[in-house]
Write an enzyme that holds these catalytic residues in place. Structure first.
Site, PDB file in Angstrom:
ATOM      1  N   ALA A  72      42.969  41.202  35.579  1.00  0.00           N
ATOM      2  CA  ALA A  72      43.265  41.882  36.090  1.00  0.00           C
ATOM      3  C   ALA A  72      42.822  43.633  36.094  1.00  0.00           C
ATOM      4  O   ALA A  72      43.108  45.090  36.622  1.00  0.00           O
ATOM      5  CB  ALA A  72      45.191  42.495  35.614  1.00  0.00           C
ATOM      6  N   ASN A  73      42.044  43.404  34.843  1.00  0.00           N
ATOM      7  CA  ASN A  73      40.412  44.970  35.057  1.00  0.00           C
ATOM      8  C   ASN A  73      39.503  45.912  36.219  1.00  0.00           C
ATOM      9  O   ASN A  73      39.925  47.011  36.323  1.00  0.00           O
ATOM     10  CB  ASN A  73      39.340  44.721  33.710  1.00  0.00           C
ATOM     11  N   ILE A 112      40.448  41.976  42.823  1.00  0.00           N
ATOM     12  CA  ILE A 112      41.637  41.196  43.884  1.00  0.00           C
ATOM     13  C   ILE A 112      42.942  41.468  42.728  1.00  0.00           C
ATOM     14  O   ILE A 112      44.133  42.296  42.837  1.00  0.00           O
ATOM     15  CB  ILE A 112      41.880  39.903  43.761  1.00  0.00           C
ATOM     16  N   GLY A 113      42.336  41.953  41.062  1.00  0.00           N
ATOM     17  CA  GLY A 113      43.687  41.267  40.073  1.00  0.00           C
ATOM     18  C   GLY A 113      44.282  42.498  40.049  1.00  0.00           C
ATOM     19  O   GLY A 113      45.104  43.245  39.838  1.00  0.00           O
ATOM     20  N   TYR A 115      31.318  26.335  41.601  1.00  0.00           N
ATOM     21  CA  TYR A 115      32.400  27.718  41.876  1.00  0.00           C
ATOM     22  C   TYR A 115      33.833  26.888  42.962  1.00  0.00           C
ATOM     23  O   TYR A 115      34.442  26.706  42.671  1.00  0.00           O
ATOM     24  CB  TYR A 115      32.009  28.754  42.591  1.00  0.00           C
TER      25      TYR A 115
END
Length: 321
Positions: A50-51, A54-55, A204
């Site tokens: 979240a830093n 998107i997060g 990925y």
């Protein structure tokens, strides 16, 4: 010179500008967070990674809705910067930073234990953090680093927090996957770094396929508990996920991204939709596209027998470490 003359021709320039505007308009999702009046007052949400990107925008939206938001980040410095920015923009001081390195199962267990000790409830868990383009690395747990970060770490975290989620029901689990899962393969030796080709986003892609497979099996196991689990494709988003790629790839990606790719706040929309939209209450085991539409994932992701096996393999791997 003739080619340059064509590019400078007024009709060509105007047509290009119009096309760019059309593309930018069409990349918008069908659902807008700003138009959703759902409040999260009294609810607790965890967002991994979240830093940034998107997060951060997912966490920002939750904070605006009044939730108690926990930013699960690896970097204390960058996490603190995101924390201060979110509090400043939303006026919600109930936003907190907790450190976790998803590539380390020890770190995941420590993080989960702290959450269980400090939090009385958990209503939303967004497994957003991910990496792409990492060179071959084997973690201290003996796991391939990309698989540990993108799949096995979030898998363990989710399972460690399941009881708290069940106690807090209705609750939602949202896992950020990718449309690239359609190019992924299932080979359980990949978890230990074997039989992998480290070219562009191939590793990925495999991890994103496992995300959806295990999310679907988790949803099946959570039937009648009040906890739902869905996976989403955020779109092609200009975030820092390509930071491990060569400079020229990142340069080209960002250059054309302005016209054709989503910004991080646009990329957060499908995850926010799955986390808060009232019409998704009780909907589980589904895969949503970047425009918030329900779509079918790849055939492998819909193989129920494979899902059971994949889930059990991941359980064994994470329980032993």
């Amino acid at each position: 010179m003739v080619f340059l003359d064509i590019l400078c021709y007024p009709v060509w320039a105007v047509s290009t500008a119009v096309l760019a505007l059309v593309v930018r308009f069409q990349r918008k999702a069908n659902w807008a967070p700003q138009a959703c009046a759902v409040r999260l007052t009294g609810k607790t949400a965890i967002v991994t990674g979240a830093n940034t990107g998107i997060g951060k925008f997912i966490a920002l939206d939750f904070a605006r809705r009044g939730a108690r938001v926990i930013l699960a980040c690896r970097s204390e410095q960058r996490g603190t910067a995101a924390l201060n920015e979110i509090i400043k923009q939303t006026g919600n001081s109930d936003v907190h930073l907790r450190l976790v390195d998803l590539s380390s199962l020890y770190s995941v267990r420590e993080f989960a234990q702290r959450i269980l000790e400090e939090e009385k409830a958990l209503h939303i868990l967004v497994n957003n953090a991910g990496v792409s383009g990492l060179p071959r690395q084997i973690t201290k747990d003996g796991l391939e680093a990309s698989f540990a970060t993108n799949h096995l770490g979030p898998f363990l975290l989710t399972n460690l927090l399941l009881d708290l989620l069940k106690q807090s029901a209705p609750a939602r689990i949202v896992t950020v996957s990718s449309v690239n899962h359609k190019k992924g393969q299932v080979d359980f030796s990949h978890f230990h770094g074997m039989n992998l080709v480290y070219h562009m986003d191939q590793v990925y892609n495999h991890t994103k396929l496992h995300n959806i497979i295990c999310t679907n099996e988790l949803a099946r196991r959570l039937q009648d508990t009040g906890v739902t689990a869905n996976s989403v494709h955020p779109g092609i988003v200009t975030t820092e996920v390509l930071r491990h790629y060569p400079f020229w790839i990142r340069y080209v990606f960002n250059l054309i991204g302005f016209f054709f790719f989503k910004s991080p706040d646009e990329g957060a929309v499908s995850s926010i939709y799955c986390a808060v939209a009232e019409e998704l209450e009780g909907i589980t085991g589904k895969y949503f596209d970047c425009d918030c539409s329900l779509v079918l994932p790849a055939t492998l992701a819909r193989d129920t027998a494979l899902a059971v096996k994949d889930f059990e393999v991941c359980e064994r791997l994470t329980s032993k470490l």
